[in-house]
Every structure is written in C-alpha cells, then in structure tokens.
Design an enzyme around this catalytic site. Sequence first.
Site, short mmCIF file in Angstrom:
data_model
loop_
_atom_site.label_atom_id
_atom_site.label_comp_id
_atom_site.label_asym_id
_atom_site.label_seq_id
_atom_site.Cartn_x
_atom_site.Cartn_y
_atom_site.Cartn_z
N ASP A 127 0.86 -1.19 0.00
CA ASP A 127 0.00 0.00 0.00
C ASP A 127 0.88 1.23 0.00
O ASP A 127 1.98 1.22 0.57
CB ASP A 127 -0.91 0.00 1.24
CG ASP A 127 -1.94 -1.11 1.21
OD1 ASP A 127 -2.41 -1.46 0.11
OD2 ASP A 127 -2.28 -1.62 2.29
N ASP A 145 -6.98 -1.61 -4.56
CA ASP A 145 -8.03 -1.30 -3.59
C ASP A 145 -8.98 -0.25 -4.15
O ASP A 145 -10.20 -0.34 -3.98
CB ASP A 145 -7.43 -0.79 -2.28
CG ASP A 145 -6.54 -1.80 -1.59
OD1 ASP A 145 -6.72 -3.02 -1.80
OD2 ASP A 145 -5.64 -1.38 -0.84
#
Length: 168
Positions: A127, A145
């Site tokens: 991330d 995401d």
Amino acid sequence: MPDPVKPTGALGGAVRWFVIAFMVIVLDQATKLAAEHFLSPRDVIPIMPSFNLVLAYNPGAAFSFLASAGGWQRWFFMLLAIVVSGVIGRLLLKHRAETLFCWAMSLILGGAIGNLIDRGYLGHVIDFIQLYYGNFYWPAFNIADSAICVGAALMVWDSFRKPKPASQ
C-alpha cells in the site's frame, strides 16, 4: 462475413472487459513497483494537503483486517480472490452487453488479481496512498483497492438503475 474488428465466439464482446481488468492489474503492479523503488518504510512524502505517499505492507485485507492472524489469512484471501475472479469472469461472459455492470466487474476483477499477485509473490499487499483530514488518517491503500471500491460503487449504482421486475 464476420466483422474483423468485432470479436465473435464464446468471448465475443467480453474481451474488452478482460482488457480493462488487465489494465488495472498492470497499473496496480507498476505503481507498487515504483512505490517500493522510491519509498522506504516509514517515509511520509506529502504530495498535497490531505494526500501523502507512504510505503506500507499489509498482510491482512482491507484496513489491515486480520493482519496479525498468524499467516493463515494469506492463503484464505488468495483462495477467496481466485474464487471471486472465476465468478466475475463468468459474469463478464454472461452479461457482456451490460456496460455499467461490466465496468464494475472489470475493476473488481483487476483489483482482486492485483492484490492476489502481491499475496502470492510477497506474502503481503503493498500500500502506498495515504489520505487524511486533520488528525484522521485513512488506512494506506493502493490502485487495486481503489479499483475494487470504484467497482463496488458502480455495482451499487447499477443495481438502482435496473428496472424492478413486475410482480405476478
């Protein structure tokens, strides 16, 4: 004679939806590689107000759900992504003419496979996008995401647009 530009057969019309999913995967993996190359863990690079670049490794699911579960969650989320990808692939073939629905499914498929690649290869998801407001920080996330969230929102929107069947 068939139109050479228009695909025919079992995949006829659905190819574009798989291409969109593939483009999401490529963009996701490229940005994750760039994040790992240019960022170090604990780096916080302000881009603009309320938006930072960070490097975070997430062994769990969304918002680090089950991140400290002991390792079994990696295999669970990989299996889940494989099953969901198969179901979405079938839905894309079956509903290939439903544009908004297929956009939603393509984005979700690309996001699921993008994160599946990380889990399978690295054991965690990379991330790097951090949004915040004041002292409230949204958990770091990535392009996969984002694609899953946008796809889910499009799916909800599509469900409200469809006419309800007449009761008998």
